[in-house]
Design a protein around this motif. Structure first.
Motif, short mmCIF file in Angstrom:
data_model
loop_
_atom_site.label_atom_id
_atom_site.label_comp_id
_atom_site.label_asym_id
_atom_site.label_seq_id
_atom_site.Cartn_x
_atom_site.Cartn_y
_atom_site.Cartn_z
N ALA A 58 0.87 -1.29 -0.11
CA ALA A 58 -0.01 -0.09 0.02
C ALA A 58 0.90 1.09 0.03
N ALA A 59 0.65 2.16 -1.02
CA ALA A 59 1.42 3.48 -0.92
C ALA A 59 0.84 4.58 -1.02
N LYS A 60 1.34 5.68 -0.61
CA LYS A 60 0.95 6.97 -0.50
C LYS A 60 2.17 7.93 -0.84
N TRP A 97 6.52 8.00 -0.28
CA TRP A 97 7.26 8.59 -1.16
C TRP A 97 7.02 10.17 -1.05
N GLY A 98 8.22 10.86 -1.07
CA GLY A 98 8.02 12.26 -0.90
C GLY A 98 9.35 12.78 -1.11
N ALA A 153 12.86 2.78 7.34
CA ALA A 153 11.86 1.80 7.46
C ALA A 153 11.38 1.89 9.21
N VAL A 154 10.00 2.32 9.15
CA VAL A 154 9.45 2.56 10.46
C VAL A 154 8.42 1.42 10.68
N THR A 155 8.45 0.91 11.98
CA THR A 155 7.38 -0.07 12.25
C THR A 155 6.34 0.45 13.31
N TYR A 156 5.03 0.37 12.81
CA TYR A 156 3.92 0.96 13.53
C TYR A 156 2.72 0.13 13.66
N HIS A 197 8.02 1.69 4.60
CA HIS A 197 9.07 1.94 3.98
C HIS A 197 8.86 3.42 3.47
N VAL A 198 10.08 4.20 3.75
CA VAL A 198 9.92 5.78 3.38
C VAL A 198 10.89 6.16 2.38
#
Length: 443
Positions: free
Chosen positions: A351-353, A419-420, A427-430, A436-437
């Protein structure tokens, strides 16, 4: 000041969109069908049928990357402070709706161009491309299409979800949240029409009605019909009310919103909840019944809703969103899937933003939005692969049996991607999911 900013943005939009048309001409192999059907993508179960087409598609020329990258940078500058995570563009800080049509068009343009650029850049860098498709997670059917859930298992999903989300406090809370979101966005309108002002008054009256149906004693007390209190109020008892009154108010609000395209998303939610209100409109909310009778009526109402709300019901999905997250907004996300394993039972969902701001606040907001999408996928996957007993439409217990040769449930892997520009790659775990940023950069 706001008027000056509006005029400047309106002047920028037309040349930007004309340049976007030129960028599309530079990208070879793009069909009209793929550019016109970005929303409402239907995911067929099994491997993606467009995989061969993606491999045969020629990469864009080098000049396309440079032009697209420059366009994205300008878009990000114009949209700074605006969040694209979930539905129409909103102010990143306040969350209020951006009601200018040109701002919404510019945000949609940035979102679509960023998806094209990231996919093409992955091919140019010889990395495995993420075949992302934009979709709105607005029903259980949409979610099951992504996961490739079979028709038999979709029934189990519905029978598992319905008893959990048709409880009175979930139902009442979802209705209040729909109306509360509507009032918040109506308050952000600069020049509300008389019809919009009327809708705001009706929504306020409906919220007061719903607050009267709240549990007076304990949260376990059923409130479709309220039991007689231990200490009756002095004077004559209040007149009995029915859910038909709520249906009438929702119908009036829907009619009032027809004339304002800025609130089209809220009008769709109002129409979705009317589906359930039609099923319970004859139920009387009264006090002069015993606790035992109220409990019996509560079970009857839940059974009726479970039977009437189908798998593709937007009302049922709205109740599920409120049950999971306390929100009712549909989740708009770019999704890519990879199916593997024996019998194609293993599913990997990406899933991407795409972010217009690269600060930490925007990253955290994007992670939370993606977390909701991944949470819905996980919930539906586990419901579809549950082999325990369920309840059918008639309220009787049923056991779902596996077909001959059917293996145990596969493995679901969920990943989120952001993506930005100017973000720190990490990499962030939530909440148990990995996000992945990535930086948007030239290949």
């Amino acid at each position: 000041m706001r008027t000056t900013c509006s005029m400047e943005c309106r002047g920028k939009l037309e040349p930007l969109l004309r340049a976007n048309a030129a960028l599309r001409v530079l990208a070879p192999g793009r069909s009209r069908q793929s550019s016109g059907n970005r929303r409402g993508i239907h995911f067929a179960p099994g491997p993606a049928s467009s995989e061969d087409d993606e491999q045969e598609r020629a990469p864009p020329p080098r000049r396309w990357y440079r032009a697209a990258y420059a366009r994205l940078l300008r878009h990000a500058g114009s949209l700074r402070g605006i969040g694209l995570a979930g539905g129409p563009p909103r102010h990143a800080a306040t969350g209020s709706l951006i009601t200018y049509p040109y701002a919404a068009a510019l945000a949609a343009h940035f979102d679509a161009l960023a998806r094209e650029f990231v996919s093409a850049a992955a091919v140019a860098s010889r990395h495995p491309p993420l075949k992302l498709k934009e979709t709105s997670l607005s029903s259980l059917t949409r979610v099951c299409d992504v996961l490739g859930v079979s028709a038999q298992r979709r029934k189990i999903v519905r029978l598992t979800v319905c008893p959990q989300v048709t409880q009175h406090h979930i139902w009442r809370g979802a209705l209040e949240e729909v109306l509360g979101d509507l009032k918040t966005d109506m308050a952000s309108l600069e020049r509300p029409s008389p019809a919009t002002q009327m809708a705001e008054q009706i929504a306020s009256a409906c919220i007061r009605f719903l607050s009267d149906t709240a549990d007076a004693a304990t949260s376990s007390t059923p409130s479709w019909m309220r039991p007689t209190p231990f200490k009756k109020p002095a004077g004559a008892p209040p007149p009995a009310k029915t859910w038909q009154e709520v249906l009438d108010m929702f119908t009036d609000v829907a009619k009032s919103l027809e004339t304002d395209p800025r609130l089209a998303g809220h009008a769709q939610k109002i129409e979705a909840m009317k589906e359930g209100l039609y099923q319970i409109r004859d139920i009387v909310i009264e006090r002069d019944i015993s606790f035992k009778e109220a409990r019996r009526q509560d079970c009857l109402v839940q059974r009726k809703l479970s039977k009437s709300l189908g798998h593709s019901s937007r009302c049922l999905y709205t109740l599920l969103l409120f049950y999971l997250y306390g929100t009712v907004r549909d989740i708009e996300v770019h999704v890519g899937i990879c199916i593997s394993g024996k019998g194609s039972r293993n599913v990997t969902v990406h899933a991407a933003k795409f972010l217009t701001d690269g600060d930490e606040l925007a990253v955290r907001s994007g992670v939370k939005q993606l977390s909701r999408a991944l949470g819905v996928f996980r919930f539906v996957w586990e419901a579809a692969n549950t082999d325990c007993d369920a309840t059918n439409d008639n309220g009787k217990d049923v056991t779902v049996k596996k077909k001959n040769g059917e293996d145990a449930k596969g493995v679901l892997e969920l990943q989120g991607h952001l993506w930005g520009f100017g973000v720190e790659e990490k990499a962030v775990t939530y909440r148990g999911h990995v996000f992945h940023v990535h930086q948007i950069q030239l290949p």
